[in-house]
Each structure stands twice: as C-alpha cells, then as structure tokens.
Design a protein around this motif. Structure first.
Motif, mmCIF file in Angstrom:
data_model
loop_
_atom_site.group_PDB
_atom_site.id
_atom_site.type_symbol
_atom_site.label_atom_id
_atom_site.label_comp_id
_atom_site.label_asym_id
_atom_site.label_seq_id
_atom_site.Cartn_x
_atom_site.Cartn_y
_atom_site.Cartn_z
ATOM 1 N N GLN A 103 -11.451 -2.597 -30.994
ATOM 2 C CA GLN A 103 -10.262 -2.368 -30.165
ATOM 3 C C GLN A 103 -9.077 -3.164 -30.725
ATOM 4 O O GLN A 103 -7.953 -2.661 -30.785
ATOM 5 C CB GLN A 103 -10.536 -2.749 -28.702
ATOM 6 N N GLY A 104 -9.352 -4.410 -31.113
ATOM 7 C CA GLY A 104 -8.287 -5.222 -31.726
ATOM 8 C C GLY A 104 -7.774 -4.573 -33.001
ATOM 9 O O GLY A 104 -6.562 -4.526 -33.255
ATOM 10 N N LEU A 105 -8.710 -4.051 -33.818
ATOM 11 C CA LEU A 105 -8.313 -3.371 -35.057
ATOM 12 C C LEU A 105 -7.522 -2.101 -34.745
ATOM 13 O O LEU A 105 -6.536 -1.787 -35.434
ATOM 14 C CB LEU A 105 -9.540 -3.046 -35.914
ATOM 15 N N ARG A 106 -7.946 -1.371 -33.697
ATOM 16 C CA ARG A 106 -7.195 -0.170 -33.292
ATOM 17 C C ARG A 106 -5.781 -0.555 -32.853
ATOM 18 O O ARG A 106 -4.811 0.123 -33.190
ATOM 19 C CB ARG A 106 -7.923 0.566 -32.165
ATOM 20 N N ASP A 107 -5.713 -1.636 -32.040
ATOM 21 C CA ASP A 107 -4.392 -2.109 -31.609
ATOM 22 C C ASP A 107 -3.549 -2.504 -32.821
ATOM 23 O O ASP A 107 -2.361 -2.156 -32.916
ATOM 24 C CB ASP A 107 -4.529 -3.299 -30.638
ATOM 25 N N ASP A 108 -4.193 -3.245 -33.737
ATOM 26 C CA ASP A 108 -3.482 -3.641 -34.970
ATOM 27 C C ASP A 108 -3.069 -2.416 -35.775
ATOM 28 O O ASP A 108 -1.972 -2.371 -36.342
ATOM 29 C CB ASP A 108 -4.359 -4.562 -35.828
ATOM 30 N N LEU A 109 -3.984 -1.411 -35.827
ATOM 31 C CA LEU A 109 -3.677 -0.181 -36.550
ATOM 32 C C LEU A 109 -2.489 0.534 -35.907
ATOM 33 O O LEU A 109 -1.598 1.026 -36.599
ATOM 34 C CB LEU A 109 -4.907 0.739 -36.604
ATOM 35 N N THR A 110 -2.474 0.566 -34.560
ATOM 36 C CA THR A 110 -1.345 1.197 -33.851
ATOM 37 C C THR A 110 -0.046 0.467 -34.180
ATOM 38 O O THR A 110 0.973 1.094 -34.486
ATOM 39 C CB THR A 110 -1.602 1.183 -32.327
ATOM 40 N N ILE A 111 -0.099 -0.861 -34.144
ATOM 41 C CA ILE A 111 1.083 -1.654 -34.488
ATOM 42 C C ILE A 111 1.485 -1.401 -35.934
ATOM 43 O O ILE A 111 2.665 -1.197 -36.248
ATOM 44 C CB ILE A 111 0.824 -3.157 -34.232
ATOM 45 N N ALA A 112 0.472 -1.386 -36.822
ATOM 46 C CA ALA A 112 0.744 -1.151 -38.249
ATOM 47 C C ALA A 112 1.327 0.243 -38.463
ATOM 48 O O ALA A 112 2.237 0.425 -39.289
ATOM 49 C CB ALA A 112 -0.527 -1.336 -39.073
#
Length: 179
Positions: free
Chosen positions: A53-62
C-alpha cells in the motif's frame, strides 16, 4: 497355528502402531510448525500489504510527479522552441548590426581620412593666412601707405592744377573781356 501366522502381522501391527504414533506426533509437530508458519506468514502478509500500500501510494505520488514533470517538460520544450526562434531572429539581428557596425567603421575611417585631409588643408590655409597677413602687413600696407602719399601728392597736384586752371581761366576771361 493361525496365531503364529498372525503373530508376525501382530508384531508388524505394533510396529505400524508405533510408526503411526510417531507419524501422528510428527504430524502434530508439523501442524504446529505449519500453524506458526501460517501465523508468521499472516503477519508478513500484513506487513507486505502495508508495504505494498505504501508503494502504491508512493507510485501514485510518483505518477503525479511524473505527470507534473511531463507537463513541465512539455512547457519547457515549447519555451525552448520559442527561445530557438528568438535566438535565430537575434542571430539575424546581430548579423545585421555587425554589417551596420562594419559599414559605420568604414564610414568612420573615411571620415577620419577626410578629417585628416581637412586638418592638413586647414593647417596649410592657416600657414598661408599667416603669410598673407605678413604680406598685407609688410607689402600691401607699405604700398597703401606709399599710394596714400602718392594720392596726397596727386591731390595736391590736382588742387594746384585746379587753382592754376582757375587762375588761367580768370586770366583768359579777363583777357577775353579786354579784347
């Protein structure tokens, strides 16, 4: 006799029972290990889920940052194109200025040459003027002084001649009256 025939089977059954008990203990241990592993896997799955989920959030931000960067890059590319056009126009303007500057330098060189000629001519005229002044002072003024004296002498002679003519005329008139 059947007892004896079955005895090896009975012994074998005891042995199988012992093995089944061992197998049951092993299964119980394996079950416990499996349950511990499942619990640990569940904890790890939860941790991985949080990480994912953190990676998804980071991916969304990225992805948002990448979209903003692409927009900025597109804007920069458009500005670059505009700057390239401005640069090309400026190069043409600079080339025109350079030509005008070279023409101006050539014109200044011609003006400098003309100025030098005029300066030399002025120096010659100044020298000739000084010579003329000296000539006027020494030659013409002296001549005018002599001519002035000559004119005075001529004037005196003319007056004397006029007086003489007047006297002669009177004399002729008197003489003419007498005759």
């Amino acid at each position: 006799h059947m007892g004896e025939i079955l005895r090896p089977f009975a012994e074998h059954m005891d042995h199988l029972q012992d093995r089944a008990d061992l197998l049951s203990e092993d299964l119980e241990g394996t079950k416990q290990k499996l349950q511990d592993t499942v619990e640990m896997n569940a904890l790890q799955t939860q941790a991985h889920t949080k990480l994912i989920q953190g990676l998804r959030d980071d991916l969304t931000i990225a992805q948002r940052q990448a979209a903003a960067a692409k927009t900025f890059l597109d804007k920069t590319a458009a500005e670059c194109t505009t700057l390239r056009v401005d640069f090309d126009e400026t190069k043409l303007d600079v080339a025109g200025m350079k030509k005008r500057l070279m023409d101006t330098i050539a014109h200044i060189d011609r003006l400098q040459h003309s100025h030098d000629i005029a300066k030399n001519t002025l120096a010659e005229v100044s020298f000739k003027l000084q010579e003329t002044r000296e000539h006027v002072k020494n030659g013409i003024e002296v001549q005018m002084e002599h001519q002035g004296k000559d004119l005075q002498n001529l004037d005196a002679a003319q007056q004397a001649t006029a007086q003489l003519l007047a006297a002669t005329k009177r004399l002729i008139d008197e003489f003419h009256e007498e005759f």
